[in-house]
Design a protein around this motif. Structure first.
Motif, PDB file in Angstrom:
ATOM      1  N   ARG A   1      31.598  20.002 -29.052  1.00 14.63           N
ATOM      2  CA  ARG A   1      29.796  20.258 -29.273  1.00 14.63           C
ATOM      3  C   ARG A   1      28.653  19.849 -29.109  1.00 14.63           C
ATOM      4  O   ARG A   1      28.121  18.205 -30.128  1.00 14.63           O
ATOM      5  N   ASN A   2      27.881  19.918 -28.608  1.00 12.26           N
ATOM      6  CA  ASN A   2      27.007  18.997 -28.216  1.00 12.26           C
ATOM      7  C   ASN A   2      27.413  17.410 -27.530  1.00 12.26           C
ATOM      8  O   ASN A   2      26.425  17.133 -28.701  1.00 12.26           O
ATOM      9  N   THR A   3      28.354  16.846 -27.770  1.00  8.61           N
ATOM     10  CA  THR A   3      27.968  15.172 -27.384  1.00  8.61           C
ATOM     11  C   THR A   3      28.695  15.441 -25.488  1.00  8.61           C
ATOM     12  O   THR A   3      27.716  14.305 -24.881  1.00  8.61           O
ATOM     13  N   LEU A   4      28.847  16.393 -24.651  1.00  6.33           N
ATOM     14  CA  LEU A   4      29.042  15.531 -23.468  1.00  6.33           C
ATOM     15  C   LEU A   4      27.712  15.904 -23.056  1.00  6.33           C
ATOM     16  O   LEU A   4      26.588  14.600 -22.558  1.00  6.33           O
ATOM     17  N   MET A   5      26.204  15.538 -23.592  1.00  8.76           N
ATOM     18  CA  MET A   5      24.869  16.032 -23.329  1.00  8.76           C
ATOM     19  C   MET A   5      24.811  14.326 -23.585  1.00  8.76           C
ATOM     20  O   MET A   5      23.594  13.772 -22.874  1.00  8.76           O
ATOM     21  N   TYR A   6      25.228  13.834 -24.048  1.00  8.09           N
ATOM     22  CA  TYR A   6      24.855  12.418 -24.036  1.00  8.09           C
ATOM     23  C   TYR A   6      24.811  11.471 -22.592  1.00  8.09           C
ATOM     24  O   TYR A   6      24.549  10.174 -22.825  1.00  8.09           O
ATOM     25  N   PHE A   7      26.592  12.042 -22.146  1.00 13.96           N
ATOM     26  CA  PHE A   7      26.443  11.418 -21.477  1.00 13.96           C
ATOM     27  C   PHE A   7      25.747  11.555 -19.237  1.00 13.96           C
ATOM     28  O   PHE A   7      25.661  13.206 -19.721  1.00 13.96           O
ATOM     29  N   ASN A   8      26.266  10.594 -19.132  1.00 15.37           N
ATOM     30  CA  ASN A   8      25.371  11.016 -17.364  1.00 15.37           C
ATOM     31  C   ASN A   8      26.752  12.140 -16.789  1.00 15.37           C
ATOM     32  O   ASN A   8      27.580  11.682 -17.342  1.00 15.37           O
ATOM     33  N   ALA A   9      26.097  12.196 -15.651  1.00 12.23           N
ATOM     34  CA  ALA A   9      27.311  13.591 -14.808  1.00 12.23           C
ATOM     35  C   ALA A   9      28.801  12.999 -14.306  1.00 12.23           C
ATOM     36  O   ALA A   9      29.462  13.232 -14.379  1.00 12.23           O
ATOM     37  N   GLU A  10      28.347  11.335 -13.990  1.00 15.67           N
ATOM     38  CA  GLU A  10      30.110  10.849 -13.532  1.00 15.67           C
ATOM     39  C   GLU A  10      30.783  10.792 -14.917  1.00 15.67           C
ATOM     40  O   GLU A  10      31.923  11.027 -14.520  1.00 15.67           O
ATOM     41  N   THR A  11      30.175  11.134 -15.682  1.00 12.74           N
ATOM     42  CA  THR A  11      31.143  10.233 -17.154  1.00 12.74           C
ATOM     43  C   THR A  11      31.450  11.851 -17.731  1.00 12.74           C
ATOM     44  O   THR A  11      32.624  11.936 -18.219  1.00 12.74           O
ATOM     45  N   GLN A  12      30.468  12.582 -17.346  1.00 11.19           N
ATOM     46  CA  GLN A  12      30.630  13.795 -17.914  1.00 11.19           C
ATOM     47  C   GLN A  12      32.219  14.641 -17.328  1.00 11.19           C
ATOM     48  O   GLN A  12      32.901  15.044 -17.289  1.00 11.19           O
ATOM     49  N   THR A  13      32.211  14.255 -15.216  1.00  3.21           N
ATOM     50  CA  THR A  13      33.245  14.878 -15.161  1.00  3.21           C
ATOM     51  C   THR A  13      34.409  14.342 -15.053  1.00  3.21           C
ATOM     52  O   THR A  13      35.851  14.906 -14.883  1.00  3.21           O
ATOM     53  N   ARG A  14      34.743  12.621 -15.581  1.00  3.98           N
ATOM     54  CA  ARG A  14      35.570  12.584 -15.929  1.00  3.98           C
ATOM     55  C   ARG A  14      36.455  12.442 -17.416  1.00  3.98           C
ATOM     56  O   ARG A  14      37.382  12.571 -17.697  1.00  3.98           O
ATOM     57  N   ILE A  15      35.177  12.977 -18.085  1.00  2.98           N
ATOM     58  CA  ILE A  15      35.381  13.434 -19.418  1.00  2.98           C
ATOM     59  C   ILE A  15      36.156  15.012 -20.053  1.00  2.98           C
ATOM     60  O   ILE A  15      37.406  15.070 -19.940  1.00  2.98           O
ATOM     61  N   LEU A  16      35.064  15.599 -18.785  1.00  7.51           N
ATOM     62  CA  LEU A  16      35.846  17.276 -18.600  1.00  7.51           C
ATOM     63  C   LEU A  16      37.510  16.886 -17.948  1.00  7.51           C
ATOM     64  O   LEU A  16      37.972  17.990 -17.989  1.00  7.51           O
ATOM     65  N   ALA A  17      37.342  16.023 -16.430  1.00  9.33           N
ATOM     66  CA  ALA A  17      39.379  16.147 -16.344  1.00  9.33           C
ATOM     67  C   ALA A  17      40.443  15.782 -17.121  1.00  9.33           C
ATOM     68  O   ALA A  17      41.133  16.213 -16.964  1.00  9.33           O
ATOM     69  N   ARG A  18      39.962  14.936 -17.880  1.00  8.78           N
ATOM     70  CA  ARG A  18      40.728  14.590 -19.570  1.00  8.78           C
ATOM     71  C   ARG A  18      41.264  15.786 -20.526  1.00  8.78           C
ATOM     72  O   ARG A  18      41.843  16.254 -20.881  1.00  8.78           O
ATOM     73  N   PHE A  19      39.943  16.112 -20.836  1.00 11.83           N
ATOM     74  CA  PHE A  19      39.678  17.537 -21.595  1.00 11.83           C
ATOM     75  C   PHE A  19      41.151  18.332 -20.700  1.00 11.83           C
ATOM     76  O   PHE A  19      41.513  19.408 -21.557  1.00 11.83           O
ATOM     77  N   HIS A  20      40.779  19.098 -19.455  1.00 10.77           N
ATOM     78  CA  HIS A  20      41.753  19.788 -18.266  1.00 10.77           C
ATOM     79  C   HIS A  20      42.958  19.716 -18.989  1.00 10.77           C
ATOM     80  O   HIS A  20      43.554  20.064 -18.616  1.00 10.77           O
ATOM     81  N   PHE A  21      42.999  17.847 -18.284  1.00 11.86           N
ATOM     82  CA  PHE A  21      44.653  17.531 -18.730  1.00 11.86           C
ATOM     83  C   PHE A  21      45.133  18.022 -20.484  1.00 11.86           C
ATOM     84  O   PHE A  21      46.538  18.268 -20.349  1.00 11.86           O
ATOM     85  N   ALA A  22      44.585  17.485 -21.597  1.00 11.26           N
ATOM     86  CA  ALA A  22      44.096  18.002 -22.662  1.00 11.26           C
ATOM     87  C   ALA A  22      44.744  19.194 -22.897  1.00 11.26           C
ATOM     88  O   ALA A  22      46.074  19.048 -23.696  1.00 11.26           O
ATOM     89  N   LEU A  23      44.636  20.154 -22.728  1.00 12.32           N
ATOM     90  CA  LEU A  23      45.120  21.804 -22.654  1.00 12.32           C
ATOM     91  C   LEU A  23      46.135  21.533 -22.310  1.00 12.32           C
ATOM     92  O   LEU A  23      46.008  21.747 -20.717  1.00 12.32           O
ATOM     93  N   ALA A  24      46.781  22.822 -23.273  1.00 11.59           N
ATOM     94  CA  ALA A  24      47.645  23.832 -22.563  1.00 11.59           C
ATOM     95  C   ALA A  24      47.586  25.119 -21.232  1.00 11.59           C
ATOM     96  O   ALA A  24      45.944  24.978 -21.283  1.00 11.59           O
TER      97      ALA A  24
END
Length: 619
Positions: A212-235
């Protein structure tokens, strides 16, 4: 967009190289603003100078990180979103799982832990305390070690817990030293650890992920990488809970909204592949397989059916192949294909395999690891592990094959043969042991004699020390007797002096009163007692002007002041008074300064005498 300042980039590189914090994915505008804010606090306005300051003051890293990593958090932050999570989302997540299945939750960017403990309270309310302890694991991560340390303690000030309902505060927190500490039995279900969302591998098989309110501190490219990791992490049925500043409108292929206004999303599962799940390759859209694809499928099936347990790890550390025997032996499956090998229990149990993998890749040779103990359930096994580098046609290392040979039966036969040989040798060893025991007993007796002699010497030394101490005590006692005699003599002299002074004061016909500079009574003789009817013990220590006697003490104030000031001339006054019998009398009062060793006046001596007549001028 303005060009990046090379001095600022050098500062970021230094922070990354020194402490492992990679801030290059953060939004430059906010990052520059926070770094410059910290620089202004210590009076530095140049990036190069600040880099020198960091090198000289290692404690400055903590202050810089605390400035950059704005750990703004609170219990039940955005109450409407938590209400939605509690009433609709979590019941759905729990209903999709079997009654005993574990519930895995990840709080990413947890700061000082308020969000993780909020989630723990909500789940404990939904599931009950016992089921929560048995089923729930909350993984709370952050890059800030200082914040994680505070979170692990679970101790918060009264101001920190203002957002918690009173009944929940009483149920889940214990008052300790003016603070509120989260319940220890529930705190064990909340696991805090360091994780950099940009660099570190994500936690897997997560049912609910809060960031919560963490992604907003990253640039768009980094946000994309983090969201891909989140997608992998979730069932596949996993839920993502973001802050109100994060929308995900451009990531519809990964997540779909459950409640967009409250930023709650569900994972979009990946499409199942058709060319064999262990490779994770997408099948061609339309048409039938080609002949090479059929051969690949045949080879894959052959590897899957191999009775020898095998796992293939790609060059980048990702699991590429898992056959059926490996699945049966180690409990891993084709679902683990695509995961980092280091995340599997197999990477360190039954032995640490990662260093052998690195060695095989570096040296490009097979490595054999014999006699590896392993237990499958209650059945002990012995494995022989072969680590084989897979080299391509261009002599590049493609990955590593891990083969696990079950040598339990062979080792058992070998152990039985070794046991028989040991039994044959036992008789000879026992005879030899008996002789050695006799020699050992003789040596022990000799050692005991030496120890007794040593003890005797130590006792003698102790006795000498005690005698020395006794003499010192005797000498000290004699000195104390001498001092006591001297004190007794001086006490006698003081008693004689006091008796002499008492006899003088008693023999005087006038009443004598001695006052200190604060006008408190120090001496009150018998004539004063006879004159005014106030006993000595009643007068001593009291303020003279406050005494309730027949003498008008206020009239004596100027006389006493003059005596204290040691003014020249006679300090005398005749006043009307009433003696202890109630008869009116005239009293002559003489005031004399009381001298002292130090310069100045130590007090006043007042002499009071009954006279026969009263001058007409006295009123």
């Amino acid at each position: 967009m303005s060009e990046p300042d090379p001095r600022f980039e050098a500062l970021l590189d230094h922070v990354k190289g020194s402490r492992g914090f990679d801030f290059t994915g953060y939004k430059r505008s906010s990052l520059v603003r926070r770094v410059e804010h910290r620089m202004s606090q210590i009076g530095i306005d140049d990036y190069a100078d600040y880099l020198d300051y960091l090198e000289m003051h290692h404690g400055e890293f903590t202050a810089l990180f605390n400035t950059i990593l704005i750990n703004v958090t609170a219990f039940f932050r955005d109450p409407e979103a938590w209400q939605m999570l509690r009433d609709e989302v979590l019941p759905t997540v729990l209903a999709a799982k079997t009654p005993t299945a574990p519930l895995r939750i990840w709080s990413a960017g947890c700061a000082s832990g308020e969000e993780a403990y909020t989630l723990a309270m909500v789940l404990a309310e939904l599931m009950g305390i016992t089921e929560f302890r048995d089923r729930v694991k909350i993984y709370a991560t952050d890059v800030d070690e200082e914040a994680l340390s505070q979170a692990r303690h679970g101790s918060y000030s009264p101001r920190d817990v203002r957002g918690i309902p009173k009944e929940m505060l009483e149920r889940y927190f214990e008052p300790v030293g003016g603070r509120h500490v989260f319940r220890k039995d529930l705190r064990r279900s909340v696991i805090f650890g360091r994780n950099d969302l940009v660099q570190d591998a994500p936690i897997s098989r997560i049912d609910l992920l809060l960031c919560r309110n963490t992604l907003m501190y990253f640039n768009a490219e980094t946000q994309t990488r983090i969201l891909a990791r989140f997608h992998f992490a979730l069932a596949d049925t996993g839920v993502l809970f973001l802050g109100k500043a994060e929308m995900l409108l451009s990531h519809a292929a990964l997540f779909v909204p459950i409640d967009l206004r409250r930023r709650i999303f569900r994972k979009v599962p990946r499409v199942a592949v058709s060319s064999g799940p262990m490779f994770g390759e997408a099948a061609a859209v339309g048409g039938s397989r080609s002949a090479p694809a059929a051969l690949d499928a045949l080879r894959a099936e052959a590897l899957l059916a191999d009775p020898l347990a095998q796992v293939v790890v790609a060059e980048d550390g990702v699991v590429a192949v898992v056959n059926r025997q490996a699945e049966f032996l180690f409990g891993i499956s084709v679902r683990d294909v695509g995961r980092p090998f280091r995340d599997l229990d197999l990477s360190y149990r039954p032995l640490e395999l990662r260093r052998y993998i690195e060695q095989a890749q570096a040296e490009r040779r097979s490595i054999r690891v014999p006699d590896v103990a392993y237990s499958r359930g209650s059945e002990p096994m012995v494995l022989e592990v072969q680590v084989i580098p897979l080299v391509g046609s261009g002599l590049s290392v493609l990955g590593v094959s891990l083969a696990f040979h079950d040598v339990t039966d062979a080792r058992r036969l070998q152990e039985e043969l070794e046991q028989a040989n040991r039994q044959l040798e036992t008789a000879y060893e026992e005879l030899q042991s008996t002789n050695e025991e006799l020699e050992t007993t003789n040596e022990e007796l000799q050692s005991t004699v030496e120890e007794l002699e040593t003890t005797n010497e130590e006792l003698q030394s102790t006795n000498e020390e005690l005698e020395t101490m006794n003499e010192e005590l005797r000498s000290t006692n004699d000195e104390l007797h001498t001092i006591n005699d001297e004190l007794h003599d001086r006490t006698g002299e003081l008693d004689q002096l006091n008796e002499f002074l008492d006899s003088i004061l008693t023999g005087l016909r006038a009443g004598v009163v001695v006052l200190n500079p604060e006008l408190h009574v120090q001496v009150w003789n018998e004539q004063a007692q006879e004159l005014w009817g106030l006993r000595r013990e009643e007068a001593l220590g009291r303020h003279f002007l406050n005494l309730d006697i027949g003498l008008p003490t206020d009239r004596l104030r100027p006389l006493i002041r003059s005596a204290l000031a040691d003014e020249p001339g006679q300090h005398e006054l005749v006043v009307k008074a009433v003696n202890r019998r109630g008869r009116s009398i005239a009293v002559r009062v003489l005031g004399s300064p009381l001298g002292a060793r130090e310069p100045g006046v130590a007090g006043v001596i007042l002499t009071m005498e009954d006279v026969d007549g009263v001058p007409g001028s006295l009123e």
